[in-house]
Design an enzyme around this catalytic site. Structure first.
Site, PDB file in Angstrom:
ATOM      1  N   ASP A 196       0.842  -1.198   0.000  1.00  0.00           N
ATOM      2  CA  ASP A 196       0.000   0.000   0.000  1.00  0.00           C
ATOM      3  C   ASP A 196       0.879   1.250   0.000  1.00  0.00           C
ATOM      4  OD1 ASP A 196      -3.233   0.447   0.930  1.00  0.00           O
ATOM      5  OD2 ASP A 196      -1.885   2.169   1.117  1.00  0.00           O
ATOM      6  N   ILE A 197       0.467   2.256  -0.770  1.00  0.00           N
ATOM      7  CA  ILE A 197       1.237   3.505  -0.884  1.00  0.00           C
ATOM      8  C   ILE A 197       1.194   4.298   0.424  1.00  0.00           C
ATOM      9  CG2 ILE A 197      -0.628   5.012  -1.715  1.00  0.00           C
ATOM     10  CD1 ILE A 197       1.316   6.017  -3.873  1.00  0.00           C
ATOM     11  N   ASN A 239     -12.778  -3.363   2.654  1.00  0.00           N
ATOM     12  CA  ASN A 239     -13.757  -2.288   2.820  1.00  0.00           C
ATOM     13  C   ASN A 239     -14.753  -2.321   1.671  1.00  0.00           C
ATOM     14  OD1 ASN A 239     -12.345  -1.321   5.114  1.00  0.00           O
ATOM     15  ND2 ASN A 239     -10.926  -0.209   3.788  1.00  0.00           N
ATOM     16  N   GLY A 297     -15.608   2.543   3.981  1.00  0.00           N
ATOM     17  CA  GLY A 297     -14.343   3.234   3.770  1.00  0.00           C
ATOM     18  C   GLY A 297     -13.630   2.831   2.498  1.00  0.00           C
ATOM     19  N   GLN A 298     -14.347   2.250   1.526  1.00  0.00           N
ATOM     20  CA  GLN A 298     -13.717   1.845   0.264  1.00  0.00           C
ATOM     21  C   GLN A 298     -13.446   3.067  -0.601  1.00  0.00           C
ATOM     22  OE1 GLN A 298     -16.064  -0.854  -2.140  1.00  0.00           O
ATOM     23  NE2 GLN A 298     -14.339  -1.346  -3.496  1.00  0.00           N
ATOM     24  N   HIS A 353     -10.217  -5.680  -3.052  1.00  0.00           N
ATOM     25  CA  HIS A 353      -8.873  -5.958  -2.541  1.00  0.00           C
ATOM     26  C   HIS A 353      -8.960  -6.298  -1.073  1.00  0.00           C
ATOM     27  CE1 HIS A 353      -9.747  -1.633  -2.413  1.00  0.00           C
ATOM     28  NE2 HIS A 353      -9.079  -1.598  -1.268  1.00  0.00           N
ATOM     29  N   LEU A 354      -8.067  -7.195  -0.647  1.00  0.00           N
ATOM     30  CA  LEU A 354      -7.894  -7.494   0.770  1.00  0.00           C
ATOM     31  C   LEU A 354      -6.714  -6.686   1.261  1.00  0.00           C
ATOM     32  CD1 LEU A 354      -8.138 -11.414   0.829  1.00  0.00           C
ATOM     33  CD2 LEU A 354      -9.980  -9.748   1.209  1.00  0.00           C
ATOM     34  N   HIS A 355      -6.894  -5.982   2.376  1.00  0.00           N
ATOM     35  CA  HIS A 355      -5.764  -5.359   3.063  1.00  0.00           C
ATOM     36  C   HIS A 355      -5.173  -6.414   3.989  1.00  0.00           C
ATOM     37  CE1 HIS A 355      -6.840  -0.988   2.302  1.00  0.00           C
ATOM     38  NE2 HIS A 355      -8.025  -1.534   2.109  1.00  0.00           N
TER      39      HIS A 355
HETATM   40  P1  5GP Z   1      -9.700   1.140   0.217  1.00  0.00           P
HETATM   41  O1  5GP Z   1      -9.728   2.543   0.773  1.00  0.00           O
HETATM   42  O2  5GP Z   1     -10.456   1.078  -1.097  1.00  0.00           O
HETATM   43  O3  5GP Z   1     -10.104   0.066   1.174  1.00  0.00           O
HETATM   44  O4  5GP Z   1      -8.180   0.812  -0.094  1.00  0.00           O
HETATM   45  C1  5GP Z   1      -7.485   1.403  -1.154  1.00  0.00           C
HETATM   46  C2  5GP Z   1      -6.033   1.444  -0.779  1.00  0.00           C
HETATM   47  O5  5GP Z   1      -5.292   1.688  -1.943  1.00  0.00           O
HETATM   48  C3  5GP Z   1      -5.670   2.536   0.228  1.00  0.00           C
HETATM   49  O6  5GP Z   1      -5.141   1.943   1.414  1.00  0.00           O
HETATM   50  C4  5GP Z   1      -4.649   3.387  -0.523  1.00  0.00           C
HETATM   51  O7  5GP Z   1      -3.594   3.841   0.306  1.00  0.00           O
HETATM   52  C5  5GP Z   1      -4.153   2.437  -1.593  1.00  0.00           C
HETATM   53  N1  5GP Z   1      -3.707   3.114  -2.802  1.00  0.00           N
HETATM   54  C6  5GP Z   1      -4.351   4.132  -3.460  1.00  0.00           C
HETATM   55  N2  5GP Z   1      -3.639   4.502  -4.530  1.00  0.00           N
HETATM   56  C7  5GP Z   1      -2.543   3.707  -4.565  1.00  0.00           C
HETATM   57  C8  5GP Z   1      -1.428   3.628  -5.468  1.00  0.00           C
HETATM   58  O8  5GP Z   1      -1.307   4.358  -6.449  1.00  0.00           O
HETATM   59  N3  5GP Z   1      -0.480   2.690  -5.180  1.00  0.00           N
HETATM   60  C9  5GP Z   1      -0.596   1.861  -4.090  1.00  0.00           C
HETATM   61  N4  5GP Z   1       0.397   0.972  -3.914  1.00  0.00           N
HETATM   62  N5  5GP Z   1      -1.631   1.911  -3.238  1.00  0.00           N
HETATM   63  C10 5GP Z   1      -2.592   2.821  -3.480  1.00  0.00           C
END
Ligand code: 5GP
Ligand code: ZN
Length: 114
Positions: free
Chosen positions: A31-32, A87, A93-94, A100-102
């Site tokens: 994750d970034i 999420n 919080g998506q 995706h799985l964190h």
């Molecule tokens: P969500 O909020 O949908 O559950 O998770 C999306 C995740 O994607 C977030 O934790 C966010 O930091 C990560 N993310 C968003 N943009 C990028 C990116 O460009 N590269 C990477 N590696 N992660 C990203």
């Protein structure tokens, strides 16, 4: 695939990203904006909007996602445990509309989550 989907564009290679795992069904990236020492996103190559779009037919995909998460947790040495989160929707919080799985680990997690 939605043309504007960030994770589809990573899956296809259109947006280059370091993959910590890739097979014919799923891939994983760090994750970034990591929320723990290990914070990896494990996801299908093919577009699925969220867990809300899954059906019984996705059982092999789900098995692979969980197995890959466990492999990465072991590789990262998360012997004390780890957490999987997916999420769904605004209340969940998506922020990226591609399933995706964190995988989170390397520190003690709190409960309940925020
Ligand atoms: P969500 O909020 O949908 O559950 O998770 C999306 C995740 O994607 C977030 O934790 C966010 O930091 C990560 N993310 C968003 N943009 C990028 C990116 O460009 N590269 C990477 N590696 N992660 C990203
Ligand atoms: Zn997508």
């Amino acid at each position: 695939m939605p043309a504007d989907c960030l994770f589809c564009r990573m899956a296809s290679g259109e947006i280059p990203v370091a993959k910590v795992h890739e097979d014919e069904m799923v891939f994983a990236i760090r994750d970034i904006n990591p929320q723990a020492p290990t914070h990896v996103l494990v996801m299908p190559l093919a577009h699925v909007a969220s867990a809300a779009a899954l059906t019984e037919a996705d059982a092999p995909l789900l098995a692979r996602l969980f197995a890959v998460a466990a492999e990465i947790a072991a590789r990262d040495g998360l012997d004390g445990g780890w957490r999987l989160v997916s999420n769904v929707g605004p209340d969940g919080g998506q922020t990226v509309q591609h399933l995706h799985l964190h995988l989170l680990g390397g520190r003690r997690m709190g409960w309940p989550p925020g």
